[in-house]
Design an enzyme around this catalytic site. Sequence first.
Site: not given
Length: 397
Positions: A56, A260
């Site tokens: 992440d 992201d």
Amino acid sequence: MAAMWSPIIGLLLLLLQLAPSSSSYIQLPLQGNVYPVGYFFVTMYIGGKPYSLDIDTGSNLTWLECLHPNHQCKICKGPHPPYRPNRSHKMVNCGGQFCTDLHKDLPPYQDPPCHARQQHECHYHVRYVEGTSSDGFIVNDTVFVDVFAPSKRVQIFFGFGCGCNQQPQKYSPVDGILGLGMGKVGFVAQLKAHNVITKDIIGHCLSIDGGGYLFIGDYNFPAGVSWAPMRKYSHYYSPGPAQLLFGRKKIGSKTMMVFDSGTTYTYIPDGVYSQLLAEVKQSVSRSLERVTDQALPVCWKGPFASIQLVKGKFKPLALEFTNQVMHIPPENYLTLTQKKNVCLGILQTPKAGGQMMIIGDVTMQDLLVIYDNVDKRVGWVSKQCKHNLEIPSIRAL
Ligand SMILES: *[C@@H]1O[C@H](CO)[C@@H](O)[C@H](O)[C@H]1NC(C)=O
Ligand SMILES: *[C@@H]1O[C@H](CO)[C@@H](O)[C@H](O)[C@H]1NC(C)=O
Ligand SMILES: *[C@@H]1O[C@H](CO)[C@@H](O)[C@H](O)[C@H]1NC(C)=O
């Protein structure tokens, strides 16, 4: 696999004292896909046991599901048994430097960082844009990493979150999250502090067939990378504002764009989204029929054996930056579902995401995306991410 390495752990620990080599990086194979898994994850050996962690670049804290005598993780939902710290495990104290720095990396929250009841524990609470969250405290244990150039396997101590309460409580293909944001004390910063790597550079290559790889450190970039100056926007890595194009047509006005890897699909703010949706629907209305599919909100009727067979009906998208263009072929915004319908892998940015465009995994497939925190730039280049052949074999001492 783990057992195979255990006899040499003692030796490897000595390596930690070595000076860093001028160029070194770690590389980890990825598993998972956009659909149906919805995650790309690494398997890391922490405290000697395997855990699957979602990569992440949109958050800082690394945490895994955890069982502790005083705080049971309510429903542990990941694929592996939860991490069990024992009494001899080093707790990271509240009030210590690491804990203070860590709280700076996390979005502010209501709870006081040092609980009156458990003074010794460095508590954390992290909440993600999608509404999921994790609560727990920081522990310190070992992790194995494969280092290249020259290749060796090393073990370091690192601080991470022992997640005792995750919401929502439902099955998950991962045991936790590998936070790769710009945090000061995250996993990457700790690798650097231990001289495993010298440069804070992160890159991922997510294969359109599933899998791929992640690297951290001083990696040899392939030719042809498109670079844009790195900006920070609302906690995320950003190449700046971008104009969306559908075919050659401009859609909406410029919006801030962020990368992201912890987001499965791509999100576009409401105004731009509705315009794009109207354009896409209209352009395929003569050749495809709409269908309801529970996988995603906007789908067209199959069955299609592959995206390749239907992508010709969709126009490509592009994002125009001040000095760069990012081309998005249809396979990087469409998804084929279990029912073999084709769906739009683009959704509307949730409220918590404000007016930003979030480029998620679907749009980063078969691209090497680089977050260069040294030269403050982000880059991308088309690449077949599938084969792992370029990972040199590890020379076990
Ligand atoms: C506690 O953890 C340490 C380090 O991982 C390990 O060596 C030890 O055997 C563990 N003790 C128990 C009781 O599980
Ligand atoms: C974890 O423990 C090791 C070994 O005692 C120590 O060197 C390191 O600084 C600790 N890390 C944190 C975050 O407490
Ligand atoms: C990660 O940490 C950095 C540095 O402390 C901070 O600027 C950034 O906003 C943090 N990101 C998130 C998602 O909290």
